[in-house]
Design a protein around this motif. Structure first.
Motif, PDB file in Angstrom:
ATOM      1  N   LEU A 191       0.851  -1.190   0.000  1.00  0.00           N
ATOM      2  CA  LEU A 191       0.000   0.000   0.000  1.00  0.00           C
ATOM      3  C   LEU A 191       0.883   1.235   0.000  1.00  0.00           C
ATOM      4  N   THR A 192       0.413   2.260  -0.671  1.00  0.00           N
ATOM      5  CA  THR A 192       1.116   3.535  -0.600  1.00  0.00           C
ATOM      6  C   THR A 192       0.783   4.171   0.752  1.00  0.00           C
ATOM      7  N   PRO A 193       1.557   5.097   1.224  1.00  0.00           N
ATOM      8  CA  PRO A 193       1.229   5.767   2.490  1.00  0.00           C
ATOM      9  C   PRO A 193      -0.150   6.424   2.466  1.00  0.00           C
ATOM     10  N   GLU A 194      -0.550   6.960   1.319  1.00  0.00           N
ATOM     11  CA  GLU A 194      -1.872   7.588   1.212  1.00  0.00           C
ATOM     12  C   GLU A 194      -2.989   6.549   1.350  1.00  0.00           C
ATOM     13  N   GLN A 195      -2.817   5.379   0.710  1.00  0.00           N
ATOM     14  CA  GLN A 195      -3.805   4.307   0.814  1.00  0.00           C
ATOM     15  C   GLN A 195      -3.898   3.792   2.255  1.00  0.00           C
ATOM     16  N   PHE A 196      -2.758   3.687   2.906  1.00  0.00           N
ATOM     17  CA  PHE A 196      -2.709   3.223   4.283  1.00  0.00           C
ATOM     18  C   PHE A 196      -3.482   4.191   5.190  1.00  0.00           C
ATOM     19  N   LYS A 197      -3.259   5.481   5.015  1.00  0.00           N
ATOM     20  CA  LYS A 197      -3.970   6.486   5.822  1.00  0.00           C
ATOM     21  C   LYS A 197      -5.468   6.463   5.527  1.00  0.00           C
ATOM     22  N   ALA A 198      -5.844   6.264   4.261  1.00  0.00           N
ATOM     23  CA  ALA A 198      -7.258   6.209   3.904  1.00  0.00           C
ATOM     24  C   ALA A 198      -7.937   5.001   4.564  1.00  0.00           C
ATOM     25  N   LEU A 199      -7.255   3.872   4.601  1.00  0.00           N
ATOM     26  CA  LEU A 199      -7.812   2.695   5.273  1.00  0.00           C
ATOM     27  C   LEU A 199      -7.970   2.937   6.777  1.00  0.00           C
ATOM     28  N   GLU A 200      -6.973   3.531   7.386  1.00  0.00           N
ATOM     29  CA  GLU A 200      -7.065   3.826   8.822  1.00  0.00           C
ATOM     30  C   GLU A 200      -8.220   4.775   9.116  1.00  0.00           C
ATOM     31  N   ALA A 201      -8.543   5.655   8.186  1.00  0.00           N
ATOM     32  CA  ALA A 201      -9.616   6.620   8.404  1.00  0.00           C
ATOM     33  C   ALA A 201     -10.997   5.946   8.365  1.00  0.00           C
ATOM     34  N   VAL A 202     -11.175   4.906   7.543  1.00  0.00           N
ATOM     35  CA  VAL A 202     -12.492   4.274   7.411  1.00  0.00           C
ATOM     36  C   VAL A 202     -12.677   3.048   8.303  1.00  0.00           C
ATOM     37  N   LEU A 203     -11.595   2.433   8.731  1.00  0.00           N
ATOM     38  CA  LEU A 203     -11.696   1.247   9.589  1.00  0.00           C
ATOM     39  C   LEU A 203     -11.790   1.646  11.058  1.00  0.00           C
ATOM     40  N   PRO A 204     -12.347   0.772  11.894  1.00  0.00           N
ATOM     41  CA  PRO A 204     -12.369   1.080  13.331  1.00  0.00           C
ATOM     42  C   PRO A 204     -10.948   1.134  13.890  1.00  0.00           C
ATOM     43  N   PRO A 205     -10.783   1.774  15.041  1.00  0.00           N
ATOM     44  CA  PRO A 205      -9.432   1.854  15.608  1.00  0.00           C
ATOM     45  C   PRO A 205      -8.867   0.471  15.891  1.00  0.00           C
ATOM     46  N   ARG A 206      -7.579   0.385  15.853  1.00  0.00           N
ATOM     47  CA  ARG A 206      -6.916  -0.887  16.123  1.00  0.00           C
ATOM     48  C   ARG A 206      -7.175  -1.299  17.572  1.00  0.00           C
ATOM     49  N   PRO A 207      -7.533  -2.576  17.787  1.00  0.00           N
ATOM     50  CA  PRO A 207      -7.765  -3.022  19.172  1.00  0.00           C
ATOM     51  C   PRO A 207      -6.438  -3.186  19.904  1.00  0.00           C
ATOM     52  N   SER A 208      -6.515  -3.062  21.219  1.00  0.00           N
ATOM     53  CA  SER A 208      -5.308  -3.318  21.995  1.00  0.00           C
ATOM     54  C   SER A 208      -5.020  -4.806  21.931  1.00  0.00           C
ATOM     55  N   MET A 209      -3.801  -5.175  22.066  1.00  0.00           N
ATOM     56  CA  MET A 209      -3.429  -6.581  21.949  1.00  0.00           C
ATOM     57  C   MET A 209      -3.821  -7.374  23.202  1.00  0.00           C
ATOM     58  N   GLN A 210      -4.069  -6.705  24.315  1.00  0.00           N
ATOM     59  CA  GLN A 210      -4.433  -7.377  25.555  1.00  0.00           C
ATOM     60  C   GLN A 210      -5.948  -7.486  25.666  1.00  0.00           C
ATOM     61  N   MET A 211      -6.438  -8.672  25.970  1.00  0.00           N
ATOM     62  CA  MET A 211      -7.864  -8.865  26.174  1.00  0.00           C
ATOM     63  C   MET A 211      -8.153  -8.902  27.673  1.00  0.00           C
ATOM     64  N   SER A 212      -9.305  -8.348  28.046  1.00  0.00           N
ATOM     65  CA  SER A 212      -9.680  -8.373  29.460  1.00  0.00           C
ATOM     66  C   SER A 212     -10.147  -9.778  29.833  1.00  0.00           C
ATOM     67  N   GLU A 213     -10.262 -10.056  31.128  1.00  0.00           N
ATOM     68  CA  GLU A 213     -10.739 -11.353  31.595  1.00  0.00           C
ATOM     69  C   GLU A 213     -12.152 -11.619  31.076  1.00  0.00           C
ATOM     70  N   MET A 214     -12.997 -10.582  31.057  1.00  0.00           N
ATOM     71  CA  MET A 214     -14.363 -10.745  30.594  1.00  0.00           C
ATOM     72  C   MET A 214     -14.385 -11.109  29.101  1.00  0.00           C
ATOM     73  N   GLU A 215     -13.532 -10.481  28.307  1.00  0.00           N
ATOM     74  CA  GLU A 215     -13.457 -10.797  26.883  1.00  0.00           C
ATOM     75  C   GLU A 215     -12.971 -12.233  26.673  1.00  0.00           C
ATOM     76  N   LEU A 216     -12.004 -12.646  27.476  1.00  0.00           N
ATOM     77  CA  LEU A 216     -11.502 -14.012  27.361  1.00  0.00           C
ATOM     78  C   LEU A 216     -12.577 -15.031  27.724  1.00  0.00           C
ATOM     79  N   ASP A 217     -13.405 -14.722  28.727  1.00  0.00           N
ATOM     80  CA  ASP A 217     -14.482 -15.634  29.126  1.00  0.00           C
ATOM     81  C   ASP A 217     -15.525 -15.780  28.034  1.00  0.00           C
ATOM     82  N   GLU A 218     -15.727 -14.747  27.218  1.00  0.00           N
ATOM     83  CA  GLU A 218     -16.734 -14.780  26.168  1.00  0.00           C
ATOM     84  C   GLU A 218     -16.234 -15.468  24.896  1.00  0.00           C
ATOM     85  N   CYS A 219     -14.944 -15.768  24.820  1.00  0.00           N
ATOM     86  CA  CYS A 219     -14.381 -16.410  23.626  1.00  0.00           C
ATOM     87  C   CYS A 219     -14.702 -17.893  23.622  1.00  0.00           C
TER      88      CYS A 219
END
Length: 97
Positions: free
Chosen positions: A25-53
């Motif tokens: 991807l070009t830097p412009e395409q990368f920025k455009a994707l970041e603008a339309v996609l939801p924010p990146r999730p944190s890599m750590q999951m909470s205990e509640m999220e792990l229980d729901e998996c």
């Protein structure tokens, strides 16, 4: 997945994905994707999220073989119904009064 008119039987759900990845991807395409996609999730999951998996295993599937198996199971279920009900229509006699 539930099977129609058989509430205690479960079937299989098949999802076929076709993903085309770009080589770069070009830097412009990368920025455009970041603008339309939801924010990146944190890599750590909470205990509640792990229980729901729910852990599952993905398998490669031969669709033709699965369709043959499904048809065979449907035929066996049909024959079981015939065996339970005497194999056909039953006649009922009315008593004369």
């Amino acid at each position: 997945m539930p099977i129609y008119q058989r509430p205690f039987m479960r079937g299989k759900l098949y999802i076929h994905f076709t993903v085309d990845f770009r080589e770069s991807l070009t830097p412009e395409q990368f920025k455009a994707l970041e603008a339309v996609l939801p924010p990146r999730p944190s890599m750590q999951m909470s205990e509640m999220e792990l229980d729901e998996c729910e852990e599952t295993t993905l398998h490669d599937v031969n669709n033709e073989e699965e369709m043959r198996w499904k048809q065979q199971q449907a035929q066996e279920a049909y024959h079981e119904d015939e065996d339970m009900h005497g194999g056909g229509a039953q006649r009922v006699q009315r008593a004369q009064q």
